[in-house]
Design a protein around this motif. Sequence first.
Motif, PDB file in Angstrom:
ATOM      1  N   ASP A 133     -16.907 -39.633 -10.299  1.00  0.00           N
ATOM      2  CA  ASP A 133     -16.856 -39.224 -11.171  1.00  0.00           C
ATOM      3  C   ASP A 133     -18.236 -40.109 -11.758  1.00  0.00           C
ATOM      4  OD1 ASP A 133     -15.657 -39.146 -14.447  1.00  0.00           O
ATOM      5  OD2 ASP A 133     -15.972 -41.397 -14.016  1.00  0.00           O
ATOM      6  N   ALA A 134     -18.788 -38.620 -13.223  1.00  0.00           N
ATOM      7  CA  ALA A 134     -20.218 -38.457 -13.326  1.00  0.00           C
ATOM      8  C   ALA A 134     -20.292 -39.869 -14.420  1.00  0.00           C
ATOM      9  CB  ALA A 134     -20.358 -37.237 -13.618  1.00  0.00           C
ATOM     10  N   GLU A 135     -18.910 -40.351 -15.078  1.00  0.00           N
ATOM     11  CA  GLU A 135     -19.323 -41.747 -15.766  1.00  0.00           C
ATOM     12  C   GLU A 135     -19.603 -43.050 -15.105  1.00  0.00           C
ATOM     13  OE1 GLU A 135     -17.699 -43.300 -19.861  1.00  0.00           O
ATOM     14  OE2 GLU A 135     -17.039 -41.837 -19.177  1.00  0.00           O
ATOM     15  N   THR A 136     -18.398 -43.322 -14.529  1.00  0.00           N
ATOM     16  CA  THR A 136     -17.917 -44.495 -13.999  1.00  0.00           C
ATOM     17  C   THR A 136     -18.512 -44.377 -12.472  1.00  0.00           C
ATOM     18  OG1 THR A 136     -15.573 -43.848 -13.192  1.00  0.00           O
ATOM     19  CG2 THR A 136     -16.162 -44.675 -15.148  1.00  0.00           C
ATOM     20  N   GLY A 137     -19.001 -43.822 -11.626  1.00  0.00           N
ATOM     21  CA  GLY A 137     -19.138 -43.119 -10.349  1.00  0.00           C
ATOM     22  C   GLY A 137     -18.101 -43.773  -9.225  1.00  0.00           C
ATOM     23  N   ASP A 138     -17.202 -43.500  -9.895  1.00  0.00           N
ATOM     24  CA  ASP A 138     -15.634 -44.068  -9.662  1.00  0.00           C
ATOM     25  C   ASP A 138     -15.218 -42.922  -8.335  1.00  0.00           C
ATOM     26  OD1 ASP A 138     -14.978 -45.997  -9.955  1.00  0.00           O
ATOM     27  OD2 ASP A 138     -13.290 -45.195 -11.904  1.00  0.00           O
ATOM     28  N   THR A 139     -14.767 -42.875  -6.898  1.00  0.00           N
ATOM     29  CA  THR A 139     -14.642 -41.222  -6.053  1.00  0.00           C
ATOM     30  C   THR A 139     -13.493 -41.230  -6.362  1.00  0.00           C
ATOM     31  OG1 THR A 139     -16.299 -42.239  -4.387  1.00  0.00           O
ATOM     32  CG2 THR A 139     -14.427 -40.650  -4.304  1.00  0.00           C
ATOM     33  N   PHE A 140     -12.931 -40.206  -6.553  1.00  0.00           N
ATOM     34  CA  PHE A 140     -11.616 -39.490  -6.864  1.00  0.00           C
ATOM     35  C   PHE A 140     -11.042 -38.698  -5.630  1.00  0.00           C
ATOM     36  CE2 PHE A 140     -12.952 -38.274 -11.440  1.00  0.00           C
ATOM     37  CZ  PHE A 140     -12.831 -39.906 -12.232  1.00  0.00           C
ATOM     38  N   GLY A 141     -11.549 -38.593  -4.677  1.00  0.00           N
ATOM     39  CA  GLY A 141     -11.397 -38.158  -2.914  1.00  0.00           C
ATOM     40  C   GLY A 141     -12.477 -37.979  -2.210  1.00  0.00           C
ATOM     41  N   ARG A 142     -11.478 -37.065  -0.984  1.00  0.00           N
ATOM     42  CA  ARG A 142     -12.340 -36.463  -0.308  1.00  0.00           C
ATOM     43  C   ARG A 142     -11.693 -35.878   1.005  1.00  0.00           C
ATOM     44  NH1 ARG A 142     -15.478 -40.680   3.951  1.00  0.00           N
ATOM     45  NH2 ARG A 142     -17.220 -41.017   2.340  1.00  0.00           N
ATOM     46  N   SER A 143     -12.016 -34.547   1.156  1.00  0.00           N
ATOM     47  CA  SER A 143     -11.621 -34.015   1.680  1.00  0.00           C
ATOM     48  C   SER A 143     -12.824 -33.593   3.419  1.00  0.00           C
ATOM     49  CB  SER A 143     -11.635 -31.972   1.039  1.00  0.00           C
ATOM     50  OG  SER A 143     -11.138 -32.310  -0.139  1.00  0.00           O
ATOM     51  N   ILE A 144     -12.406 -33.684   4.093  1.00  0.00           N
ATOM     52  CA  ILE A 144     -12.541 -33.382   5.325  1.00  0.00           C
ATOM     53  C   ILE A 144     -12.257 -32.056   6.370  1.00  0.00           C
ATOM     54  CG2 ILE A 144     -13.005 -34.253   7.446  1.00  0.00           C
ATOM     55  CD1 ILE A 144     -12.027 -36.871   6.438  1.00  0.00           C
ATOM     56  N   TYR A 145     -13.301 -31.107   6.768  1.00  0.00           N
ATOM     57  CA  TYR A 145     -13.214 -30.081   7.394  1.00  0.00           C
ATOM     58  C   TYR A 145     -13.523 -30.258   8.425  1.00  0.00           C
ATOM     59  CZ  TYR A 145     -12.253 -28.669   2.297  1.00  0.00           C
ATOM     60  OH  TYR A 145     -11.752 -28.765   1.357  1.00  0.00           O
ATOM     61  N   CYS A 146     -13.276 -29.983   9.487  1.00  0.00           N
ATOM     62  CA  CYS A 146     -13.169 -29.902  10.898  1.00  0.00           C
ATOM     63  C   CYS A 146     -12.870 -28.179  11.849  1.00  0.00           C
ATOM     64  CB  CYS A 146     -12.622 -30.771  11.597  1.00  0.00           C
ATOM     65  SG  CYS A 146     -12.897 -30.964  13.666  1.00  0.00           S
ATOM     66  N   LEU A 147     -13.942 -28.321  12.000  1.00  0.00           N
ATOM     67  CA  LEU A 147     -13.729 -26.841  12.889  1.00  0.00           C
ATOM     68  C   LEU A 147     -12.509 -26.573  14.071  1.00  0.00           C
ATOM     69  CD1 LEU A 147     -17.717 -25.261  13.584  1.00  0.00           C
ATOM     70  CD2 LEU A 147     -15.828 -24.678  11.614  1.00  0.00           C
ATOM     71  N   PRO A 148     -12.486 -25.839  14.050  1.00  0.00           N
ATOM     72  CA  PRO A 148     -10.574 -25.884  15.229  1.00  0.00           C
ATOM     73  C   PRO A 148     -11.451 -25.724  16.605  1.00  0.00           C
ATOM     74  CG  PRO A 148     -10.629 -24.007  13.903  1.00  0.00           C
ATOM     75  CD  PRO A 148     -12.070 -24.630  13.330  1.00  0.00           C
ATOM     76  N   SER A 149     -12.528 -25.598  17.103  1.00  0.00           N
ATOM     77  CA  SER A 149     -13.000 -26.514  18.193  1.00  0.00           C
ATOM     78  C   SER A 149     -13.327 -28.077  18.330  1.00  0.00           C
ATOM     79  CB  SER A 149     -14.702 -25.324  18.437  1.00  0.00           C
ATOM     80  OG  SER A 149     -15.162 -25.881  17.603  1.00  0.00           O
ATOM     81  N   ASN A 150     -14.098 -28.467  17.235  1.00  0.00           N
ATOM     82  CA  ASN A 150     -14.199 -29.857  17.127  1.00  0.00           C
ATOM     83  C   ASN A 150     -13.240 -30.436  16.411  1.00  0.00           C
ATOM     84  OD1 ASN A 150     -16.720 -29.064  17.879  1.00  0.00           O
ATOM     85  ND2 ASN A 150     -17.404 -28.704  15.548  1.00  0.00           N
ATOM     86  N   GLN A 151     -11.980 -30.340  15.772  1.00  0.00           N
ATOM     87  CA  GLN A 151     -10.774 -31.809  15.956  1.00  0.00           C
ATOM     88  C   GLN A 151      -9.883 -31.768  17.249  1.00  0.00           C
ATOM     89  OE1 GLN A 151      -8.200 -29.211  13.130  1.00  0.00           O
ATOM     90  NE2 GLN A 151      -6.983 -30.378  12.776  1.00  0.00           N
ATOM     91  N   ILE A 152      -9.441 -32.996  16.665  1.00  0.00           N
ATOM     92  CA  ILE A 152      -8.865 -34.055  17.254  1.00  0.00           C
ATOM     93  C   ILE A 152      -7.611 -34.559  16.875  1.00  0.00           C
ATOM     94  CG2 ILE A 152      -8.263 -36.097  18.664  1.00  0.00           C
ATOM     95  CD1 ILE A 152     -11.396 -36.480  18.427  1.00  0.00           C
ATOM     96  N   ASN A 153      -6.183 -32.924  17.288  1.00  0.00           N
ATOM     97  CA  ASN A 153      -5.152 -33.840  17.242  1.00  0.00           C
ATOM     98  C   ASN A 153      -4.519 -34.998  17.540  1.00  0.00           C
ATOM     99  OD1 ASN A 153      -2.635 -32.639  16.351  1.00  0.00           O
ATOM    100  ND2 ASN A 153      -2.099 -31.446  17.669  1.00  0.00           N
ATOM    101  N   PHE A 154      -3.603 -35.550  16.509  1.00  0.00           N
ATOM    102  CA  PHE A 154      -3.062 -36.869  17.214  1.00  0.00           C
ATOM    103  C   PHE A 154      -1.295 -36.340  17.125  1.00  0.00           C
ATOM    104  CE2 PHE A 154      -7.070 -38.329  14.548  1.00  0.00           C
ATOM    105  CZ  PHE A 154      -7.609 -38.548  16.286  1.00  0.00           C
ATOM    106  N   LEU A 155      -1.226 -35.634  17.071  1.00  0.00           N
ATOM    107  CA  LEU A 155       0.087 -35.496  16.857  1.00  0.00           C
ATOM    108  C   LEU A 155       0.759 -35.274  18.076  1.00  0.00           C
ATOM    109  CD1 LEU A 155       1.314 -33.105  14.183  1.00  0.00           C
ATOM    110  CD2 LEU A 155       1.509 -35.473  13.992  1.00  0.00           C
ATOM    111  N   PRO A 156       1.950 -36.246  18.567  1.00  0.00           N
ATOM    112  CA  PRO A 156       2.229 -35.662  20.398  1.00  0.00           C
ATOM    113  C   PRO A 156       2.209 -34.325  20.491  1.00  0.00           C
ATOM    114  CG  PRO A 156       3.887 -37.270  19.079  1.00  0.00           C
ATOM    115  CD  PRO A 156       3.065 -36.821  17.588  1.00  0.00           C
TER     116      PRO A 156
END
Length: 156
Positions: A133-156
Amino acid sequence: MVNIFTIALLSTFVFVGTNNFLLVQIVTAQPVKQVNQARPINSAVKIYPANNNLPASRLITIESAIKKSSNMRITEAKLITYQEFTAQTGAYTSAISSNRMVWIVTGFVLGELRMSKGRSICTNNAKLVELIDAETGDTFGRSIYCLPSNQINFLP
């Protein structure tokens, strides 16, 4: 025999007296004011009204926005309206006005990216996009993008 009669009479007297006392208490009692009243589900949601008419002096600077994202190598930081952000990403939150000014800070995290519980999700060069937020400085969110070759899969 007299003792049994006296004990029974005394017990009855105590029972009736107690019941009368409780009945009077119930009839004359004032309602108790509830201290911790339940709040509606939406009451904790902070609303961010339009602020696109504010002067630049009332908004946080680009340096402040970048400082909030200090754990990444910044590649871009731009000031746009929330409506422009939603048009680019498709993400939308009704608590934020479409005419709210936000900083979009984009960058990369070199090396392994770990989450708050210590699990890593990306082994190298995770791209992060933060919405601030440009007025308060509150963080509204974060998106994370990872290349498939660098991604770690936690699902069994």
